[in-house]
Design an enzyme around this catalytic site. Structure first.
Site, mmCIF file in Angstrom:
data_model
loop_
_atom_site.group_PDB
_atom_site.id
_atom_site.type_symbol
_atom_site.label_atom_id
_atom_site.label_comp_id
_atom_site.label_asym_id
_atom_site.label_seq_id
_atom_site.Cartn_x
_atom_site.Cartn_y
_atom_site.Cartn_z
ATOM 1 N N LYS A 22 0.710 -1.320 0.187
ATOM 2 C CA LYS A 22 -0.018 -0.099 0.036
ATOM 3 C C LYS A 22 0.752 1.237 -0.031
ATOM 4 C CE LYS A 22 -1.797 1.697 4.017
ATOM 5 N NZ LYS A 22 -1.463 2.931 4.255
ATOM 6 N N ASN A 23 1.835 1.255 0.677
ATOM 7 C CA ASN A 23 2.612 2.553 1.023
ATOM 8 C C ASN A 23 3.751 2.699 -0.042
ATOM 9 O OD1 ASN A 23 0.949 2.984 3.183
ATOM 10 N ND2 ASN A 23 2.444 2.765 4.724
ATOM 11 N N ARG A 92 -4.900 10.451 4.203
ATOM 12 C CA ARG A 92 -3.798 11.364 4.440
ATOM 13 C C ARG A 92 -2.689 11.316 3.342
ATOM 14 N NH1 ARG A 92 -3.159 14.090 8.784
ATOM 15 N NH2 ARG A 92 -0.857 14.206 8.022
ATOM 16 N N CYS A 116 -5.712 13.223 12.960
ATOM 17 C CA CYS A 116 -5.461 11.650 12.376
ATOM 18 C C CYS A 116 -5.520 11.038 13.571
ATOM 19 C CB CYS A 116 -4.206 11.441 11.957
ATOM 20 S SG CYS A 116 -4.064 9.972 11.464
ATOM 21 N N ARG A 121 0.370 14.351 12.963
ATOM 22 C CA ARG A 121 0.998 14.188 11.800
ATOM 23 C C ARG A 121 0.947 15.541 11.106
ATOM 24 N NH1 ARG A 121 -1.391 8.861 9.307
ATOM 25 N NH2 ARG A 121 0.553 8.890 8.250
ATOM 26 N N ASP A 309 4.097 0.620 12.146
ATOM 27 C CA ASP A 309 3.018 0.002 11.586
ATOM 28 C C ASP A 309 2.689 -1.471 12.202
ATOM 29 O OD1 ASP A 309 2.428 2.498 10.228
ATOM 30 O OD2 ASP A 309 3.375 1.801 8.548
ATOM 31 N N ARG A 401 -8.984 -0.515 4.256
ATOM 32 C CA ARG A 401 -7.923 0.478 3.480
ATOM 33 C C ARG A 401 -6.456 -0.140 3.260
ATOM 34 N NH1 ARG A 401 -6.525 4.549 7.214
ATOM 35 N NH2 ARG A 401 -5.049 4.788 5.594
#
Ligand code: EPU
Length: 422
Positions: A22-23, A92, A116, A121, A309, A401
């Protein structure tokens, strides 16, 4: 809305395949805006955040075709520079269109992401970096308005903060600098594998980048970038989540495939310290849990340190580990929303500033739980795998997500888990 229902106590056995990261894919999709031709991105995970980024790119005027794990992005010549609040407020990572829009069009208006659940953030470093490249930046009506009177110019940019480096600030500056005049040096750059993947994609588009993966990145600006085909790296956080899943119940034996164990060295090290048997090959990790585990001390740090994470997931494991584990969060000092939910399942976790003191308990008991953060929700699913009775994880859209079909993947390993309509 859906909920995930987990029946606890099953041993997990078998293989699970990790999806694309994802990132990595989100900034890569944004970077495709820099090209004068279409780009093709492969190994794209099927996630809600990816769908949000597709919608954002379309709002910006790009043509996007989405098929099975492949996305084609054609930026065209009529991009619109405004990323609206309605989309940025739901994700974000939308902020990573700022650098590409500025680089490509010389202007960008991106809604400020705002609060958030995992912490404050701010995006001050993104703005500092882009200002150093010559952008004039103001904040008006909740939007960042960035404009470069002339073209952006290369500069030395120090992206430091008290917490270390910033992943998406590094991404934004790298993307904007790819089309700047002259050479940019990003000092104290973030070195996460997702940034290396982004740099690799930009290089395929014709960018000149050196030093990705280190804390000093050099970007020699070029006049234009073309399109490129790129396959996204596998998701180290999803892989890490499955590794922890394989350690949650005694007798489990899980092989996580299609992953890069190098990207999870810190987690593998901690799992071994805890007494989990971990065997890695070039692209898989086998995790076996036999007896009782030992407590661990963990501090989250920028890569290659222990990832924030995976902090919530390892905490789920620590709740059932005899003795006292200490987990300190250095990236997002307030990222502990899972703690009260885990305690509702019978864990004994006490917060001391940005540390969680976890007193291992003999058993967790299934309960209805919810968390408004993706990784916190994943931790609750993991806790449910080992708890007595049934755990219902509500607000599943957070899981969607960032995890592709998590209930199907865990179910294939033998977990009792299903998705139900509320
Ligand atoms: N920070 C600042 N100023 C800035 C930018 C960041 O003070 O301008 C601070 C943050 O408040 C935080 C620290 O710097 O304390 C690190 O934040 P960073 O900028 O590195 O985070 P990010 O780039 O916004 C990405 C991931 C996050 C992940 C962090 C840290 C994406 C899309 N998101 O966020 O992923 O936690 O790096 O590794 O890449 C997730 O996937 O669940 C997730 C939250």
């Amino acid at each position: 809305m859906d909920k995930i229902v987990v029946g606890g106590g099953k041993k997990l056995k078998g293989e699970v395949f990790v999806s694309g990261a994802k990132n990595a894919v989100l900034p890569i999709m944004a970077a495709a805006l820099l090209g004068e031709e279409a780009s093709r991105i492969e190994n794209v995970p099927s996630l809600r955040d990816v769908t949000t980024m597709v919608r954002l790119l379309r709002v910006l005027g790009a043509k996007v075709n989405q098929a099975d794990h492949v996305i084609e992005i054609k930026p065209g010549n009529t991009l619109r520079p405004v990323a609206p609040y309605s989309l940025v407020s739901t994700m974000r990572a939308s902020v990573c269109v700022l650098g590409p829009l500025l680089g490509r069009l010389g202007c960008a208006e991106v809604s400020l992401p705002g609060g958030c659940v995992i912490g404050a953030r701010p995006i001050d470093l993104h703005l500092k970096g882009l200002e150093a490249l010559g952008a004039d930046i103001t904040i008006e009506h909740g939007y960042v308005k960035a404009r470069a009177a002339k073209s952006l110019r290369g500069a030395e940019v120090y992206l430091g903060g008290s917490f270390g480096s910033s992943v998406l600030a590094t991404a934004n500056v790298m993307m904007a600098a790819a089309l700047a005049k002259g050479t940019t040096y990003i000092e104290n750059a973030a070195s996460e594998p997702e940034l290396v993947d982004l740099a690799d994609f930009l290089v395929k588009m014709g960018a000149k980048i050196k030093g990705q993966g280190s804390h000093l990145i050099e970007i020699q600006g070029v006049r234009k970038l073309c399109g490129a085909t790129h396959s996204v790296i596998s998701d180290r956080i999803e892989a890490g989540t499955f590794m922890v899943a394989g350690a949650m119940t005694r007798g489990s034996d899980v092989t996580v495939r299609n992953c890069n164990p190098e990207h999870n060295r810190a987690l593998i090290d901690k799992l071994r310290q805890a007494g989990v048997v971990v065997n890695a090959t070039a692209n898989s990790v086998r995790v076996r849990r036999n007896g009782l585990l030992r407590p661990v001390e963990i501090t989250t740090l920028p890569y290659p340190g222990f990832p924030t994470d995976v902090q919530a997931q390892i905490m789920a494991l620590a709740t059932l580990t005899p003795g006292i584990s200490v987990i300190t969060e250095k990236i997002y000092p307030d990222r502990f929303i899972h703690v009260s939910e885990l305690n509702r399942m019978g864990s004994k976790i006490f917060l001391e500033g940005s540390s969680a003191i976890v007193h291992g308990v003999k058993r967790l008991s299934g309960a209805p739980v919810m968390a408004s953060d993706l990784r916190a929700s994943a931790a609750l699913v993991l806790a449910g795998l080992a708890a007595e009775g049934t755990t219902e994880v509500h607000r599943v859209y957070h899981l969607d997500r960032g995890y592709e079909r998590i209930e199907e993947k865990l179910s294939a390993l033998g977990a009792s888990i299903k998705r139900e309509r509320e």
